[in-house]
Design a protein around this motif. Structure first.
Motif, PDB file in Angstrom:
ATOM      1  N   GLU A 243      -2.920   2.252 -16.386  1.00 61.52           N
ATOM      2  CA  GLU A 243      -2.288   3.570 -16.395  1.00 61.52           C
ATOM      3  C   GLU A 243      -3.238   4.645 -15.877  1.00 61.52           C
ATOM      4  O   GLU A 243      -2.861   5.481 -15.058  1.00 61.52           O
ATOM      5  N   SER A 244      -4.486   4.612 -16.350  1.00 59.05           N
ATOM      6  CA  SER A 244      -5.459   5.612 -15.912  1.00 59.05           C
ATOM      7  C   SER A 244      -5.716   5.502 -14.410  1.00 59.05           C
ATOM      8  O   SER A 244      -5.783   6.514 -13.701  1.00 59.05           O
ATOM      9  N   VAL A 245      -5.866   4.285 -13.919  1.00 58.65           N
ATOM     10  CA  VAL A 245      -6.102   4.087 -12.488  1.00 58.65           C
ATOM     11  C   VAL A 245      -4.918   4.600 -11.683  1.00 58.65           C
ATOM     12  O   VAL A 245      -5.087   5.273 -10.651  1.00 58.65           O
ATOM     13  N   ALA A 246      -3.692   4.314 -12.161  1.00 57.67           N
ATOM     14  CA  ALA A 246      -2.488   4.758 -11.452  1.00 57.67           C
ATOM     15  C   ALA A 246      -2.384   6.282 -11.449  1.00 57.67           C
ATOM     16  O   ALA A 246      -2.065   6.899 -10.421  1.00 57.67           O
ATOM     17  N   LEU A 247      -2.653   6.916 -12.597  1.00 58.66           N
ATOM     18  CA  LEU A 247      -2.550   8.375 -12.682  1.00 58.66           C
ATOM     19  C   LEU A 247      -3.604   9.063 -11.826  1.00 58.66           C
ATOM     20  O   LEU A 247      -3.352  10.125 -11.241  1.00 58.66           O
ATOM     21  N   TYR A 248      -4.789   8.477 -11.757  1.00 60.04           N
ATOM     22  CA  TYR A 248      -5.835   9.037 -10.905  1.00 60.04           C
ATOM     23  C   TYR A 248      -5.608   8.703  -9.425  1.00 60.04           C
ATOM     24  O   TYR A 248      -6.358   9.166  -8.568  1.00 60.04           O
ATOM     25  N   GLY A 250      -6.216   5.893  -8.144  1.00 60.10           N
ATOM     26  CA  GLY A 250      -7.507   5.282  -7.825  1.00 60.10           C
ATOM     27  C   GLY A 250      -7.412   3.877  -7.297  1.00 60.10           C
ATOM     28  O   GLY A 250      -8.433   3.169  -7.263  1.00 60.10           O
ATOM     29  N   ALA A 251      -6.204   3.440  -6.915  1.00 67.79           N
ATOM     30  CA  ALA A 251      -6.041   2.056  -6.461  1.00 67.79           C
ATOM     31  C   ALA A 251      -6.930   1.746  -5.261  1.00 67.79           C
ATOM     32  O   ALA A 251      -7.536   0.680  -5.174  1.00 67.79           O
ATOM     33  N   GLN A 252      -7.012   2.708  -4.322  1.00 68.76           N
ATOM     34  CA  GLN A 252      -7.812   2.464  -3.121  1.00 68.76           C
ATOM     35  C   GLN A 252      -9.288   2.343  -3.470  1.00 68.76           C
ATOM     36  O   GLN A 252     -10.002   1.477  -2.950  1.00 68.76           O
TER      37      GLN A 252
END
Length: 574
Positions: A243-248, A250-252
């Motif tokens: 969730e944190s990665v998605a909201l930021y 930050g996937a790339q």
């Protein structure tokens, strides 16, 4: 994770490290079963060698019957082969069966042993503070223990069979090969049992070259284990913080980080491939040459009619067995390299846990009731003092609010009281035989049902009416139908819902000491007020200490401890 390079222990200490890891099982409560199984496996391994000796003798009978065109002897040899093969199959199958039985029993015990050591006295937490080199304890327990046991048994039993085979067939080869006479200048030299010496020299040359070519595999296998574990750890981190990665968005960035870690896996694996290719070139050539080499060496005596065809084939078979036993290191070198890498990783894991055990522990002393702190000093790992000469006394029913700027030592003080922070000195007094519950800002949601999460870490309760009322109080009635569902609740529930579950946990368990580290940071003011009031009611006979910044928390506490930084503090009534 860390950028530090973990150093593999030296080869000089390999067997000492091996025994350090293996010994606990062989002197454990399972030792009689283990030694009994090992004795059975050794007997069956010796049985395999005995059958190979019988097959070697059979070669002489079979090929002589062919050379002599003796049909009755040929048929008798076929029947003999049948019952020898049947006996060999029975022995070989049971040797594998009992070896696997010993492997799984040893792995079951060793996994429990390492897991208990890792979890005991919060070693898993203390290792993160003190050891920046021991990566991925999960892999060391789940994979390295399994590989250590498998490689140790296969290599040790393989060495046993090699030694017994060598002893059994050297005599046969010595007798069959006979003396070799030749002229050196004007002197006639005779070498008795010359095929034995040929086999020794042939194996020694092959072993020496193999060690020279394959030595780099030891370090490469050690690092491959590390890089594979680092890459898997990165994948797990993304999953746990999806969730944190998605909201930021930050996937790339995460993809770039994972790619960088996988580049290490691939780069090291290419190095392994090159080393293995170089080693395989030689071992394949040397092994293929060993098939025809004894026939070439023994051919002069055969063509001189000093030995029959059966004798030639028996020599070839005996030479093969002697060579196989002597070239044990050649055939097992890749496994030996992996075995050393596994031993090194488990050894560094052992050292790391031992170092964590040696750290000072601030053990609470027993007192009649309540909580007392005297001359308590709490520091950072680098020695910076957060709180100095802290003195505090609380009785059952008292409550304390800890305030201060970020980094002033509020949460660290709770860790020191809990006994998990090694950088603390002084005296902590707690009533004995009491229960304490620590609730952090990011609550822990264990694997299992939601009902189990409500009562963690105590036994599950089944007062349905109380659970229904508390879920209604927390605004979580939508979770009632899912109480007995098993799910990844730390991902299913929002942070606010997880904090409400944790507060209900405190109400249900009614601990003697309750420590809340910004445990309502994700709640709205009304929800915080409702739940804090309920928690305060549940803790009327206990001690409650909260860390928080919100002014609304003041009304639920009797005293405030302000952490002012640089060791300073102040205590005042509310």
């Amino acid at each position: 994770m860390t950028d530090h390079v973990e150093r593999a222990p030296t080869v000089r200490h390999l067997f000492r490290n091996f025994w350090r890891i293996a010994k606990p099982y062989w002197v454990s409560e399972d030792k009689y079963y283990a030694w009994g199984l090992l004795l059975v496996i050794i007997c069956l391994s010796l049985g395999v060698v005995f059958m190979n000796v019988q097959f070697n003798k059979w070669n002489n009978e079979f090929y002589n019957s062919l050379q002599d065109y003796n049909l009755p002897a040929f048929k008798a040899a076929l029947w003999k082969f049948g019952y020898l093969a049947a006996a060999y199959i029975v022995i070989a199958v049971h040797a594998i069966w009992f070896q696997q039985m010993l492997e799984i029993r040893w792995r079951k015990w060793a996994t429990a042993y390492f897991t208990q050591r890792w979890l005991r006295d919060n070693t898993f937490y203390r290792m993160q503070l003190t050891d920046k080199n021991t990566d991925n304890p999960d892999q060391r327990i789940a994979e390295d223990v399994d590989q250590f046991i498998s490689y140790s048994l296969s290599l040790s039993l393989g060495l046993l069979r090699a030694v017994v085979t060598l002893v059994s067939f050297v005599g046969i080869l010595w007798t069959l090969s006979g003396p070799l006479s030749f002229m050196l200048g004007n002197t006639q030299l005779t070498i008795p049992g010359y095929m034995v010496w040929v086999a020794l020299v042939y194996a020694a040359v092959g072993t020496g070259i193999t060690l020279w070519l394959g030595y780099p595999l030891v370090g490469l296998n050690f690092m491959q284990q590390r890089y594979e574990a680092d890459f898997r750890f990165g994948l797990i981190r993304v999953r746990e913080n999806a969730e944190s990665v998605a909201l930021y968005r930050g996937a790339q960035d995460e993809e770039l980080r994972l790619r960088q870690r996988f580049v290490q896996v691939v780069s090291n694996y290419w190095s392994l491939m090159r080393m293995n290719k170089r080693l395989t070139w030689f071992t394949s050539f040397w092994g293929q040459l060993a098939i025809i080499f004894p026939l070439i060496v023994a051919a002069p005596r055969f063509f001189a009619k000093e030995i029959p065809l059966g004798g030639l084939m028996q020599i070839n078979s005996a030479f093969g067995k002697v060579y196989d036993s002597l070239e044990f290191i050649i055939s097992s070198f890749s496994t030996l390299a992996k075995w050393k890498a596994v031993i090194d990783r488990l050894t560094t894991f052992e050292y790391s846990m031992a170092a964590a055990d040696q750290l000072p522990r601030l053990q609470p002393s027993a007192q009649a009731a309540g909580l007392s702190l005297e001359q308590l000093r709490v520091s950072k790992p680098d020695g910076e003092v957060l709180l100095d000469d802290l003195a505090l006394t609380m009785q059952p029913g008292d409550s304390l609010l800890i305030r201060g700027k970020s980094g002033a030592g509020k949460s660290t003080l709770l860790r020191a009281i809990a006994g998990i922070w090694p950088y603390a000195q002084g005296s902590i007094g707690l009533a004995s035989n009491t229960r304490a519950l620590f609730l952090s800002q990011k609550p822990y949601m264990p694997l299992g049902t939601l009902r189990a999460a409500l009562f963690y870490p105590q036994d599950v309760g089944h007062d349905e009416e109380q659970i229904r009322q508390l879920l209604a109080l927390a605004g979580l009635t939508h979770l009632l139908p899912r109480l007995d569902e098993t799910d990844a609740w730390s991902h299913v529930l929002s942070l606010g819902e997880q904090q409400r579950i944790a507060l209900l946990r405190a109400i249900l368990l009614k601990p003697d000491y309750l420590f809340l580290d910004e445990s309502t940071s994700a709640l709205d003011a009304d929800g915080e007020a409702r739940l804090y009031q309920a928690v305060r009611e549940a803790m009327r006979a206990g001690v409650m200490i909260s860390v928080g910044h919100r002014t609304g928390l003041v009304e639920y506490h009797q005293q405030a401890l302000d952490c002012l930084g640089q060791g300073c503090w102040s205590l005042q009534p509310l």
